[in-house]
Design a protein around this motif. Structure first.
Motif, PDB file in Angstrom:
ATOM      1  N   GLY A   1      31.885  18.256 -38.479  1.00 36.81           N
ATOM      2  CA  GLY A   1      31.923  19.397 -37.567  1.00 36.81           C
ATOM      3  C   GLY A   1      30.616  19.712 -36.876  1.00 36.81           C
ATOM      4  O   GLY A   1      30.590  20.063 -35.695  1.00 36.81           O
ATOM      5  N   LEU A   2      29.524  19.619 -37.614  1.00 35.60           N
ATOM      6  CA  LEU A   2      28.237  20.028 -37.054  1.00 35.60           C
ATOM      7  C   LEU A   2      27.892  19.280 -35.777  1.00 35.60           C
ATOM      8  O   LEU A   2      27.301  19.834 -34.855  1.00 35.60           O
ATOM      9  CB  LEU A   2      27.131  19.812 -38.104  1.00 35.60           C
ATOM     10  CG  LEU A   2      25.706  20.097 -37.643  1.00 35.60           C
ATOM     11  CD1 LEU A   2      25.561  21.556 -37.273  1.00 35.60           C
ATOM     12  CD2 LEU A   2      24.715  19.730 -38.730  1.00 35.60           C
ATOM     13  N   VAL A   3      28.276  17.993 -35.696  1.00 26.59           N
ATOM     14  CA  VAL A   3      27.869  17.211 -34.540  1.00 26.59           C
ATOM     15  C   VAL A   3      28.691  17.568 -33.301  1.00 26.59           C
ATOM     16  O   VAL A   3      28.420  17.082 -32.205  1.00 26.59           O
ATOM     17  CB  VAL A   3      27.946  15.696 -34.804  1.00 26.59           C
ATOM     18  CG1 VAL A   3      27.070  15.332 -35.973  1.00 26.59           C
ATOM     19  CG2 VAL A   3      29.366  15.255 -35.045  1.00 26.59           C
ATOM     20  N   ARG A   4      29.701  18.420 -33.473  1.00 27.55           N
ATOM     21  CA  ARG A   4      30.483  18.821 -32.298  1.00 27.55           C
ATOM     22  C   ARG A   4      29.915  20.087 -31.665  1.00 27.55           C
ATOM     23  O   ARG A   4      30.419  20.565 -30.668  1.00 27.55           O
ATOM     24  CB  ARG A   4      31.935  19.044 -32.711  1.00 27.55           C
ATOM     25  CG  ARG A   4      32.489  17.791 -33.312  1.00 27.55           C
ATOM     26  CD  ARG A   4      33.969  17.810 -33.450  1.00 27.55           C
ATOM     27  NE  ARG A   4      34.355  16.900 -34.500  1.00 27.55           N
ATOM     28  CZ  ARG A   4      35.466  16.993 -35.192  1.00 27.55           C
ATOM     29  NH1 ARG A   4      36.286  17.978 -34.971  1.00 27.55           N
ATOM     30  NH2 ARG A   4      35.729  16.118 -36.132  1.00 27.55           N
TER      31      ARG A   4
END
Lengths: 311, 635
Positions: free
Chosen positions: A276-279
């Motif tokens: 999720g963080l990379v989105r």
């Protein structure tokens, strides 16, 4: 040294006779003879005559001059090379000799210098000469020399992945992709076969030998690749997270087994999709550490966020 | 997105006036010197934003103060923040009600209040808890959990009534929601431990002659925690008529419960319920494990099929975990065709379900389950033979993933799930994913390589990864500077000379996970700020405390626009209620111009995007936190 048969020679010392005698002696003792041996053989010959004969033979290229612990050795030279060196002077012959002795591994020019005691300028001139005569070649870094007709040893050139000290990135990349495609296809066919799960799993694996055979048959490599080479490529696929490996015990003699073990490889999926963080823009932000509320770069005036919202 | 309204319900505790005023200075100072939690600035900022958004300025001020200073008594808080005693009490009331602040009685009767920063951050996850309840127990479950989260603690009767009313609002004219149905769902939530009873004041059996303690110590018996009181709640939900609204438009629930219209005493007075967040976390963990197994073992190795299957799989995760058979069969018949291709993960899911109540959430392994038991617990209608099950179990136990282990041979084979190992693998995969997306796949290769080999020199990295020296060095330094990788020095000689020292690269998962976790909170700050700017005016009349210079103009515009849109909607609603004509409605609607409508659309879209982003970042946070927690418990 072996016992020398002493033959009593007639007093007449024909230089040619002397030379022939020396040659004969050399043939008798292919490892080389010392001056002492010649003296014993022909005691009536004076030292001067002996020296002249030896010098003549050396300059004609029929004898090799070697140094040993006990003194100087004279050795018969192989006839094939004797012709090659015609026109070369002694120094060249010496350098050639040194390079020849280095065999497959080649030798650094610095080492040639040490061995021959010749100055650097001389060495370079001689090496150039020999190279132009195509008697020697520079392997890899151009500082390692070996005989022209020999194949350089792997350790010198850096293995299958180097050509002239340059790492063949593209080549490795291509192999990487090809190996993965092979394993991927194998896994897919296994799953689509709808057999019972055990068989499905087992048939999705390929041994390193199988992959090696496939790559060889593809013919994409101009250099011959060994199974170990393929295994290093497969390992990079493991580090890419695309492939997993298991080692199984294999009977000695099974194709592809090494020391009673066989390595099996299989294409696998990652266990999570991109996290999720990379989105979020912050996940990939290059100036994350500089971002503080109230600073020049802050969450409230983040341009990446604005762009991302407008997307 | 569920908005949380400020509610002051029955305070459960009475505040003590601090005894021992002379100790004030001493205890206050001691607290300030006490080591602050390792919360970063971003996290504190986030807590501040959350408290502000949900409870308003005063609660935010008190809450952030406690987070920064550690635990303090009542008077010190009032003094340090310059707030009146009365306001501090009200703020603490709210915070304790929502489990964000706890209290402790120290020696000499001094009561100190302490903020639970990590619990404040849990508020970010409220949407996920509510959505999970929806997937498991449909709309009724969703609203029950939402009410409990919004109110902190509630009596069952109050929950049932409220939810029935809300559901009735959404139903067709003439239809109402029966209390009994809501009660049933509540009971099921309690049975599966998703809601639990709050600790209570213990019944004083021996009448203590001394004065009562300054603050009560609340207790709850383990066996009582999920016990639903025998209530006969009879009734139906009521529709809210427009006349029920206050003139200011504030909802009825703002008034404390004990002054509602019906003066009847509630049957379960004193028994309060709250959402059991740990149970939800266990559910998320199980979801993560099952989906990892599905990704690795069930899906075909090709991208588009994978996505399709994972789409179905997400839907499959809405499988109720309750034990009722009827629910099982309903879901089964709908999705049977996909079950057959998802066998490995279904087996793992079954095993996890069997372990739900029997294994504590912090255990490294589940209790061993026999293959026979597993076979009996497979979903009704899931027809695989016992032999096939055994084959899958063997494959799972043999797989390099090591999520499933074999612990014995009785009962057809005893199997466990390696919870700690699974969490570790998920955390590792998260780290790898971030490295891959931020720095590229070559860097990710190096990262995985160092991870697997534990310690490597520079040259070894180049050779194993088959990446040219210059590139490899560059990537290693980049990862080093961001603390994904660390360097260990091993001197060969006592003088530690650099030329005679080994420099080894290594990855420490725990510290990398911690580093990444701290990073996760900034996107939240970002999106909270953005959203606050976007819609705070819509839902709370308070203005935003820290308006950002750049956005001032936009905010004013948004505010004006939103208020206008609100007014228009209210007008249309009232006109519809009084039976206005189509033409009149049209006229009113046109009060909002086309560009304004566009702006509203953009606003709405941005808010949705921010919400979705938050949920995704929270997934990362959850995986990292679970792993760190699980590891710390083992140490």
């Amino acid at each position: 040294m072996a016992e020398v048969k002493v033959k009593v020679q007639p007093p007449d010392a024909d230089p040619v006779e002397i030379e022939n005698r020396i040659i004969e002696l050399c043939h008798q003792f292919p490892h080389g003879i010392t001056d002492q041996v010649i003296q014993n053989e022909m005691p009536h010959i004076e030292a001067q005559q002996r020296a002249v004969a030896i010098n003549r033979l050396l300059s004609m290229g029929q004898l090799d001059l070697l140094r040993s612990n006990t003194g100087l050795l004279y050795r018969i030279k192989e006839s094939q090379n004797a012709g090659k060196m015609k026109g070369s002077d002694n120094q060249e012959k010496l350098v050639y000799q040194i390079i020849e002795d280095a065999g497959n591994k080649g030798i650094w020019s610095r080492d040639i210098r040490y061995k021959s005691n010749l100055p650097l300028t001389e060495i370079n001139k001689i090496l150039k000469n020999l190279e132009s005569k195509k008697l020697i070649k520079a392997a890899s870094k151009k500082k390692v020399y070996m005989l022209y007709n020999l194949q350089p040893d792997r350790s010198v050139t850096g293995g299958a992945w180097y050509s002239d000290q340059d790492f063949e990135s593209e080549f490795v990349e291509v192999l990487n992709q090809q190996c993965f495609k092979f394993l991927q296809t194998k896994a897919e066919t296994a799953r689509e076969s709808k057999q019972n799960p055990m068989i499905q799993r087992n048939s999705s694996f390929a041994s390193s030998h199988e992959v090696w055979k496939y790559i060889c048959e593809l013919g994409i490599s101009k250099v011959e690749l060994s199974m170990e080479d393929i295994e290093t490529i497969l390992n990079t696929l493991i580090y890419d997270g695309k492939v997993e490996m298991t080692i199984i015990a294999a009977k000695e003699g099974t194709v592809g087994s090494v020391d009673g073990h066989m390595k099996l490889y299989r294409a696998v999926n990652p266990i999570i999709p991109p996290t999720g963080l990379v989105r979020a823009p912050c996940g990939l932000c290059p100036v994350f550490d500089d971002c503080h509320e109230g600073g020049e770069i802050s969450p409230s005036n983040c341009i990446y966020m604005t762009e991302w919202l407008e997307f | 997105r569920h908005r949380i309204r400020t509610i002051l319900s029955n305070p459960l505790f009475c505040f003590s006036e601090d005894g021992g005023g002379e100790d004030l200075a001493k205890s206050g100072k001691g607290n300030r010197e006490r080591l602050l939690s390792t919360m970063t600035q971003a996290e504190i900022k986030l807590c501040s934003l959350l408290l502000q958004e949900h409870f308003g300025e005063i609660v935010e001020k008190i809450g952030v103060h406690l987070i920064r200073t550690g635990s303090q008594p009542l008077r010190v808080i009032a003094h340090d923040t310059g707030t009146s005693l009365d306001q501090v009490k009200k703020a603490l009331c709210v915070l304790i009600q929502h489990n964000l602040v706890i209290y402790q009685v120290h020696k000499r009767g001094v009561v100190e209040y302490e903020a639970q920063c990590s619990r404040v951050l849990r508020m970010l996850r409220y949407p996920r808890y509510i959505y999970t309840a929806k997937t498991l127990y449909s709309d009724t479950g969703e609203l029950i959990v939402e009410e409990l989260l919004l109110n902190g603690k509630m009596a069952m009767s109050a929950v049932v009534k409220k939810v029935a009313d809300r559901l009735t609002e959404t139903m067709e004219d003439g239809k109402t929601m029966d209390y009994a149905e809501v009660s049933n769902t509540f009971v099921r939530l309690a049975d599966t431990h998703f809601v639990q009873r709050c600790p209570l004041v213990p019944a004083t059996e021996n009448s203590d002659p001394g004065p009562p303690p300054p603050a009560p110590t609340l207790v709850i018996n383990e066996k009582d925690m999920y016990l639903v009181p025998k209530l006969s709640l009879i009734g139906k939900g009521k529709r809210r008529r427009s006349s029920d609204e206050d003139a200011t438009g504030e909802p009825k629930a703002k008034r404390p419960k004990h002054t509602t219209d019906n003066k009847e005493p509630i049957p379960d007075d004193g028994i309060y319920w709250q959402a059991n967040l740990d149970r939800f976390h266990q559910h998320f963990r199980d979801q993560g494990i099952v989906s990892a197994v599905a990704n690795r073992m069930d899906q075909v190795i090709s991208k588009w099929v994978g996505q399709w299957l994972s789409g179905i799989f997400t839907y499959l995760q809405m499988w109720p975990l309750a034990y009722s058979q009827s629910q099982h069969s309903r879901v089964n018949s709908e999705f049977q065709f996909t079950f057959q291709t998802q066998t490995s993960s279904e087996i793992v899911r079954t095993m996890l379900r069997m372990s739900e109540i029997t294994t504590s959430s912090s255990a490294p392994f589940t209790q061993p389950l026999s293959s026979n038991e597993i076979f009996r617990s497979l979903p009704v209608g899931y027809n695989i033979s016992k032999q096939v099950l055994d084959q899958y179990l063997t494959l799972l136990a043999d797989d390099p993933l090591e999520f499933v282990g074999k612990s014995g041979d009785s009962g057809g084979g005893m199997y466990v799930i390696n919870l700690h190992k699974a969490l570790g693998s998920l955390a590792t995969a998260t780290l790898e994913s971030v490295v891959q997306e931020r720095f590229g796949s070559r860097c990710a290769r190096i990262f995985r390589l160092v991870l697997q080999k534990k310690h490597l020199e520079q040259k070894q990295v180049e050779d194993f990864a088959m990446i040219p020296a210059k590139e490899a060095k560059d990537m290693l330094y980049k990862m080093l500077s961001e603390n994904f990788i660390s360097l260990q020095e091993i001197p060969k000689t006592p003088d530690h000379a650099p030329s005679r020292t080994f420099y080894l690269y290594t990855v420490n998962i725990l510290s990398a996970a911690r580093m990444l976790l701290h990073r996760c909170y900034k996107p939240f700050c970002l999106s909270c700020l953005n959203r606050t700017v976007c819609i705070s005016c819509l839902l709370s009349p308070q203005s935003v405390a820290n308006l950002i210079e750049r956005r001032q103009f936009e905010t004013k515009e948004n505010k004006r626009l939103l208020e206008k849109s609100q007014r228009v909607e209210a007008i249309i609603a009232s006109m519809q209620a009084t039976g206005a004509e189509e033409a009149q409605l049209q006229e009113i609607e046109e009060m909002i111009t086309a560009p304004e409508r566009q702006q509203l659309e953009t606003l709405k879209r941005n808010v949705n995007k921010l919400d979705a982003c938050e949920i995704q970042v929270d997934e990362t946070i959850f995986l990292l936190e679970s792993y760190i927690e699980s590891t710390m418990k083992r140490q």
